[in-house]
Design a protein around this motif. Structure first.
Motif, PDB file in Angstrom:
ATOM      1  N   TRP A   7     -24.824 -39.696   1.588  1.00 14.27           N
ATOM      2  CA  TRP A   7     -23.812 -39.805   2.462  1.00 14.27           C
ATOM      3  C   TRP A   7     -22.593 -39.127   1.605  1.00 14.27           C
ATOM      4  CZ3 TRP A   7     -23.752 -44.692   5.946  1.00 14.27           C
ATOM      5  CH2 TRP A   7     -25.003 -44.837   6.512  1.00 14.27           C
ATOM      6  N   ARG A   8     -21.962 -38.359   2.336  1.00 15.83           N
ATOM      7  CA  ARG A   8     -20.945 -37.612   1.674  1.00 15.83           C
ATOM      8  C   ARG A   8     -19.852 -38.682   1.205  1.00 15.83           C
ATOM      9  NH1 ARG A   8     -20.715 -34.376   6.523  1.00 15.83           N
ATOM     10  NH2 ARG A   8     -21.357 -32.092   5.842  1.00 15.83           N
ATOM     11  N   ASN A   9     -19.469 -39.710   1.801  1.00 16.63           N
ATOM     12  CA  ASN A   9     -18.219 -40.517   1.351  1.00 16.63           C
ATOM     13  C   ASN A   9     -18.911 -41.500   0.307  1.00 16.63           C
ATOM     14  OD1 ASN A   9     -19.823 -42.178   3.369  1.00 16.63           O
ATOM     15  ND2 ASN A   9     -17.983 -42.433   4.472  1.00 16.63           N
ATOM     16  N   ASN A  10     -20.167 -41.701   0.081  1.00 15.38           N
ATOM     17  CA  ASN A  10     -20.646 -42.761  -0.681  1.00 15.38           C
ATOM     18  C   ASN A  10     -20.352 -44.064  -0.060  1.00 15.38           C
ATOM     19  OD1 ASN A  10     -22.142 -43.879  -2.714  1.00 15.38           O
ATOM     20  ND2 ASN A  10     -20.405 -43.626  -4.322  1.00 15.38           N
ATOM     21  N   TRP A  66     -23.171 -32.428  -6.589  1.00 13.90           N
ATOM     22  CA  TRP A  66     -21.974 -32.697  -7.371  1.00 13.90           C
ATOM     23  C   TRP A  66     -21.980 -34.138  -7.748  1.00 13.90           C
ATOM     24  CZ3 TRP A  66     -17.439 -29.706  -7.496  1.00 13.90           C
ATOM     25  CH2 TRP A  66     -17.636 -28.415  -6.797  1.00 13.90           C
ATOM     26  N   HIS A  67     -21.347 -34.350  -8.992  1.00 10.23           N
ATOM     27  CA  HIS A  67     -21.181 -35.788  -9.392  1.00 10.23           C
ATOM     28  C   HIS A  67     -19.497 -35.926  -9.434  1.00 10.23           C
ATOM     29  CE1 HIS A  67     -20.492 -38.730 -12.725  1.00 10.23           C
ATOM     30  NE2 HIS A  67     -21.347 -39.406 -12.067  1.00 10.23           N
ATOM     31  N   LEU A  68     -19.509 -37.004  -8.782  1.00  7.22           N
ATOM     32  CA  LEU A  68     -17.861 -37.373  -8.437  1.00  7.22           C
ATOM     33  C   LEU A  68     -17.558 -39.049  -9.037  1.00  7.22           C
ATOM     34  CD1 LEU A  68     -18.283 -35.014  -6.713  1.00  7.22           C
ATOM     35  CD2 LEU A  68     -16.645 -36.332  -5.157  1.00  7.22           C
ATOM     36  N   PRO A  69     -16.659 -39.217  -9.530  1.00  5.33           N
ATOM     37  CA  PRO A  69     -16.147 -40.460  -9.719  1.00  5.33           C
ATOM     38  C   PRO A  69     -16.277 -41.245  -8.638  1.00  5.33           C
ATOM     39  CG  PRO A  69     -14.389 -39.283 -10.718  1.00  5.33           C
ATOM     40  CD  PRO A  69     -15.292 -38.275  -9.583  1.00  5.33           C
ATOM     41  N   VAL A  70     -16.770 -42.653  -8.550  1.00  8.44           N
ATOM     42  CA  VAL A  70     -16.901 -43.704  -7.359  1.00  8.44           C
ATOM     43  C   VAL A  70     -15.465 -44.141  -6.674  1.00  8.44           C
ATOM     44  CG1 VAL A  70     -17.714 -45.812  -6.586  1.00  8.44           C
ATOM     45  CG2 VAL A  70     -19.033 -44.499  -8.387  1.00  8.44           C
ATOM     46  N   ASN A  71     -15.289 -43.903  -5.510  1.00  6.91           N
ATOM     47  CA  ASN A  71     -14.280 -44.388  -4.525  1.00  6.91           C
ATOM     48  C   ASN A  71     -12.920 -43.322  -5.057  1.00  6.91           C
ATOM     49  OD1 ASN A  71     -15.815 -46.261  -3.225  1.00  6.91           O
ATOM     50  ND2 ASN A  71     -15.273 -47.784  -4.528  1.00  6.91           N
ATOM     51  N   ASP A  72     -13.155 -42.448  -5.545  1.00  6.42           N
ATOM     52  CA  ASP A  72     -11.961 -41.423  -5.771  1.00  6.42           C
ATOM     53  C   ASP A  72     -11.866 -40.512  -4.712  1.00  6.42           C
ATOM     54  OD1 ASP A  72     -10.402 -39.510  -6.861  1.00  6.42           O
ATOM     55  OD2 ASP A  72     -10.853 -39.921  -8.681  1.00  6.42           O
ATOM     56  N   THR A  73     -10.703 -40.961  -3.914  1.00  5.68           N
ATOM     57  CA  THR A  73     -10.570 -39.937  -2.505  1.00  5.68           C
ATOM     58  C   THR A  73      -9.919 -38.637  -2.850  1.00  5.68           C
ATOM     59  OG1 THR A  73      -8.288 -41.037  -2.394  1.00  5.68           O
ATOM     60  CG2 THR A  73     -10.083 -42.149  -1.091  1.00  5.68           C
ATOM     61  N   GLU A  74      -9.244 -38.767  -4.083  1.00  4.29           N
ATOM     62  CA  GLU A  74      -8.690 -37.354  -4.599  1.00  4.29           C
ATOM     63  C   GLU A  74      -9.906 -36.316  -4.989  1.00  4.29           C
ATOM     64  OE1 GLU A  74      -5.641 -35.427  -7.762  1.00  4.29           O
ATOM     65  OE2 GLU A  74      -5.744 -37.799  -7.592  1.00  4.29           O
ATOM     66  N   SER A  92     -11.706 -35.159  -1.973  1.00  7.08           N
ATOM     67  CA  SER A  92     -10.935 -34.028  -1.335  1.00  7.08           C
ATOM     68  C   SER A  92     -11.093 -32.864  -2.003  1.00  7.08           C
ATOM     69  CB  SER A  92      -9.591 -34.268  -1.272  1.00  7.08           C
ATOM     70  OG  SER A  92      -8.793 -33.346  -0.673  1.00  7.08           O
ATOM     71  N   LEU A  93     -10.838 -32.626  -3.202  1.00  4.03           N
ATOM     72  CA  LEU A  93     -11.080 -31.572  -4.233  1.00  4.03           C
ATOM     73  C   LEU A  93     -12.395 -30.784  -4.097  1.00  4.03           C
ATOM     74  CD1 LEU A  93     -10.173 -29.388  -6.064  1.00  4.03           C
ATOM     75  CD2 LEU A  93     -10.979 -30.993  -8.073  1.00  4.03           C
ATOM     76  N   LYS A  94     -13.535 -31.810  -3.979  1.00  4.28           N
ATOM     77  CA  LYS A  94     -14.875 -31.213  -3.690  1.00  4.28           C
ATOM     78  C   LYS A  94     -15.011 -30.511  -2.587  1.00  4.28           C
ATOM     79  CE  LYS A  94     -19.694 -32.505  -2.677  1.00  4.28           C
ATOM     80  NZ  LYS A  94     -20.439 -33.729  -2.239  1.00  4.28           N
ATOM     81  N   LYS A  95     -14.595 -31.327  -1.381  1.00  2.00           N
ATOM     82  CA  LYS A  95     -14.774 -30.609  -0.076  1.00  2.00           C
ATOM     83  C   LYS A  95     -14.007 -29.387  -0.235  1.00  2.00           C
ATOM     84  CE  LYS A  95     -13.580 -31.617   4.761  1.00  2.00           C
ATOM     85  NZ  LYS A  95     -13.014 -32.718   5.819  1.00  2.00           N
ATOM     86  N   TYR A  96     -12.905 -29.220  -0.727  1.00  2.39           N
ATOM     87  CA  TYR A  96     -12.127 -27.918  -0.770  1.00  2.39           C
ATOM     88  C   TYR A  96     -13.112 -26.870  -1.187  1.00  2.39           C
ATOM     89  CZ  TYR A  96      -8.533 -24.641  -2.776  1.00  2.39           C
ATOM     90  OH  TYR A  96      -8.174 -23.431  -3.065  1.00  2.39           O
ATOM     91  N   LEU A  97     -13.626 -27.380  -2.527  1.00  6.21           N
ATOM     92  CA  LEU A  97     -14.351 -26.212  -3.356  1.00  6.21           C
ATOM     93  C   LEU A  97     -15.538 -25.864  -2.457  1.00  6.21           C
ATOM     94  CD1 LEU A  97     -13.975 -27.914  -6.759  1.00  6.21           C
ATOM     95  CD2 LEU A  97     -12.589 -25.767  -5.922  1.00  6.21           C
TER      96      LEU A  97
END
Length: 475
Positions: free
Chosen positions: A226-229, A292-300, A303-308
Motif C-alpha cells: 500500500w502506497r501510504n504504508n 523505494w525505501h522511505l522513513p516510516v510515517n514521513d509525509t514529506e 510526497s518527494l517519492k510521488k514527485y520523482l
C-alpha cells in the motif's frame, strides 16, 4: 501519556492469529491502521496510551524513545519463492529463529546471499548462509564501528543465538577488532565452528517484483503493498481469517513496507481474488513504486517519492533492478538501496530568508547495495534537478550492467584456467585452505599444510591430519 510504539516481530514472521491479535489491540486503542517498518517490525502510526497497551501482554512492544531493544531481520520471506541456497528452507529458518528467546540489544540479520529482497549487511550482527549445510558466515559491525568485518570462522546453525548473546555480553569491554571478539566468544562458550574455506560470494540479482498473486509449484503466493504504508486493520483481520480457513500458518513482512502470504492452495486462487476485489485492493503497482525505501510515517518523503515516480512515469523510464532510498543526512550506516537521495541538513536560517532544501545523490558500486561502497554522484542540488539526475543514473546503471556482464564472463573464463591446491578431510569433506588457515585451532592464514603440527585435527570431525588428501580446487 501517549507514545509512538513499534512491535518487534522475530525475523519478520508471524502467524495469522498473532497479526489478528495485533490488529485487535490497535482497534481497541482507537487506531484503524498499522504500518510496517524497514526492519520487518510493526509500527502504530499514531501515538497510543501506554497504560492501555499494557493490557495486551502478548505484544513485544518498544516505545519510540527506547532504543535498547532491536528487531531481528530474516530472509524467510523470500524462501521458496525467490532464488535461495538449497539447504536453507522455510522450515530451517523457523527452527533457527525459534532459538532466539532473549531480548536483542543488537540488530541481527539472518539472510540468504542468493536473494535480493532482504538486505544482508544492515545489522550489527549479520549471519549469511554459506554453501555448507547449517553453516553461516558472520559479518560484524558493532554500533561504534565504521566498517563491517568478517568473523574468521563459520558458525553452526544451532550456535547462532549463543554467539550473538556472547557478543552482546562483551559490549562493555568495547572490543575493537574481530579477532578480539573471536577470542572472547571462544572463551565464553563452546561452539561447533567450521573453518572458512573460501570467501563469501554474493551473486547479483535484479531487485524482484514482489507484488500480486504468483504461482510457485502447486501453490500461490501473494504480495501486498500500500502506497501510504497504512494497512487497514479491518482488512487485515479478515485476511487472517481467510488464512486460517486455507490452513496458512505464516505471514511474512518485507523490509519494503509490504508483506507476503505464501502457501495459498491452487483451488483457493479465485476465493482470494474475490476477497481482494471486495476490499478494492490494487495488486499491480509498477516497479517504479515498489523499489523505494522511505522513513516510516514521513509525509514529506512520501510526497518527494510521488514527485520523482511521476517524473519517471511521464518520461517512460525503466528502473528494473534498481532500488531507491530517501534519507536524511548522517544516516549512511543504514543504506541498503542502489541509489540514495540524501536530504541535507538545513543551515541556520537568516532572518527574512527562506532556505530551499538541497539533496545529495549517491549510488552503490556497480549499483549493488551489498558492496556497501557508495559513490557520491552530485551534492547540494535542488529538488527540481533530481528527476533528470536520477534518470541519468538509471541510464548509467544499464550501461554498466552490460559491462559488468562482460567482465563477469571474462572472470569466469579465467577461473576455469585457475587452480588452487587445498586439503580435504576424507571423513567429513571439510577443506583446509592454506590461504585462510584455521582460526578455530589458532592456525594463522598462509600456513602451509606441511607445516601443520602432527597433532592437527579436522576442525569439524576431529579426524587426524593423515586423513586429509590433497585436492585441486578449480577457481
Amino acid at each position: 501519556m501517549k507514545e509512538s510504539c513499534r512491535l518487534l516481530i522475530n525475523g519478520g514472521v508471524l502467524s495469522p492469529g498473532e497479526l489478528k491479535y495485533i490488529c485487535e489491540a490497535a482497534e481497541s486503542l482507537g487506531l484503524d491502521s498499522i504500518s510496517f517498518g524497514s526492519r520487518q517490525d510493526i509500527i502504530f502510526p499514531e501515538p497510543v496510551a501506554i497504560e492501555k497497551l499494557k493490557t495486551f501482554d502478548k505484544l513485544q512492544m518498544v516505545v519510540s524513545n527506547n532504543n535498547r531493544s532491536e528487531n531481528m531481520v530474516s530472509s524467510y520471506v523470500s524462501s521458496d519463492i525467490f532464488p535461495s541456497t538449497s539447504w536453507l528452507t522455510g522450515d530451517r529458518y523457523l527452527y533457527i529463529l525459534e532459538q532466539f528467546k532473549h531480548e536483542l540489544k543488537l540488530r541481527v540479520n539472518i539472510t540468504d546471499p542468493k536473494q535480493r529482497l532482504v538486505p544482508l549487511f544492515t545489522g550489527h550482527i549479520n549471519f549469511i548462509a554459506s554453501e555448507h549445510e547449517d553453516y553461516w558466515y558472520l559479518y560484524i559491525r558493532l554500533p561504534d564501528w565504521k566498517k563491517t568485518v568478517m568473523y574468521p570462522a563459520l558458525i553452526y546453525s544451532w550456535d547462532l543465538d549463543k554467539v550473538e548473546l556472547a557478543i552482546e555480553n562483551m559490549l562493555q569491554e568495547e572490543p575493537e577488532t574481530v579477532e578480539m571478539i573471536f577470542d572472547l566468544v571462544s572463551d565464553a562458550i563452546d561452539t561447533n565452528n567450521r573453518t572458512v574455506d573460501k570467501p563469501l560470494e554474493v551473486p547479483f540479482y535484479p531487485f524482484p517484483y514482489y507484488e500480486g498473486m504468483n504461482r510457485i509449484g502447486d501453490k500461490y503466493w501473494l504480495g501486498l503493498y500500500w502506497r501510504n504504508n497504512r494497512y487497514d486493520v479491518s482488512f487485515l483481520k479478515a485476511m487472517c481469517e481467510l488464512c486460517a480457513e486455507n490452513k496458512i500458518g505464516k505471514i511474512s513482512i518485507t523490509p519494503w513496507k509490504s508483506f507476503i502470504v505464501k502457501g495459498i492452495p491452487l483451488q483457493s486462487k479465485l476465493q482470494w481474488e474475490k476477497f481482494l476485489g471486495k476490499f478494492g485492493i490494487n495488486v499491480r503497482h509498477s516497479m517504479l513504486e515498489l523499489n523505494w525505501h522511505l522513513p516510516v510515517n514521513d509525509t514529506e518523503a512520501l510526497s518527494l517519492k510521488k514527485y520523482l515516480v511521476t517524473n519517471f512515469d511521464q518520461n517512460d523510464i525503466s528502473t528494473y533492478g534498481l532500488t531507491f532510498g530517501l534519507t536524511n543526512y548522517a544516516s549512511s550506516a543504514y543504506y541498503f538501496t542502489s541509489v540514495v537521495i540524501e536530504k541535507n541538513k538545513q543551515p541556520e536560517a537568516l532572518s527574512g530568508f527562506v532556505i530551499r532544501d538541497t539533496y545529495n545523490l549517491l549510488y552503490a558500486k556497480n549499483f549493488d547495495p551489498n558492496t556497501r561502497d557508495y559513490i557520491m554522484h552530485v551534492q547540494d542540488v535542488d529538488k527540481v534537478e533530481l528527476p533528470g539526475l536520477l534518470m541519468e543514473l538509471s541510464q548509467l546503471y544499464f550501461e554498466q550492467l552490460g559491462t559488468e556482464r562482460e567482465e563477469t564472463i571474462v572472470k569466469q573464463v579465467k577461473k576455469e584456467n585457475s587452480e588452487e591446491n587445498v586439503y580435504q578431510c576424507k571423513d567429513c569433506l571439510t577443506i583446509y585452505n592454506e590461504v585462510y588457515g584455521d582460526i578455530t585451532q589458532n592456525i594463522a592464514p598462509n600456513t602451509t599444510f606441511e607445516s601443520l603440527p602432527d597433532t592437527y585435527e579436522c576442525s569439524l570431525c576431529e579426524a587426524p591430519k593423515s586423513s586429509f588428501e590433497k585436492k585441486v580446487l578449480v577457481k
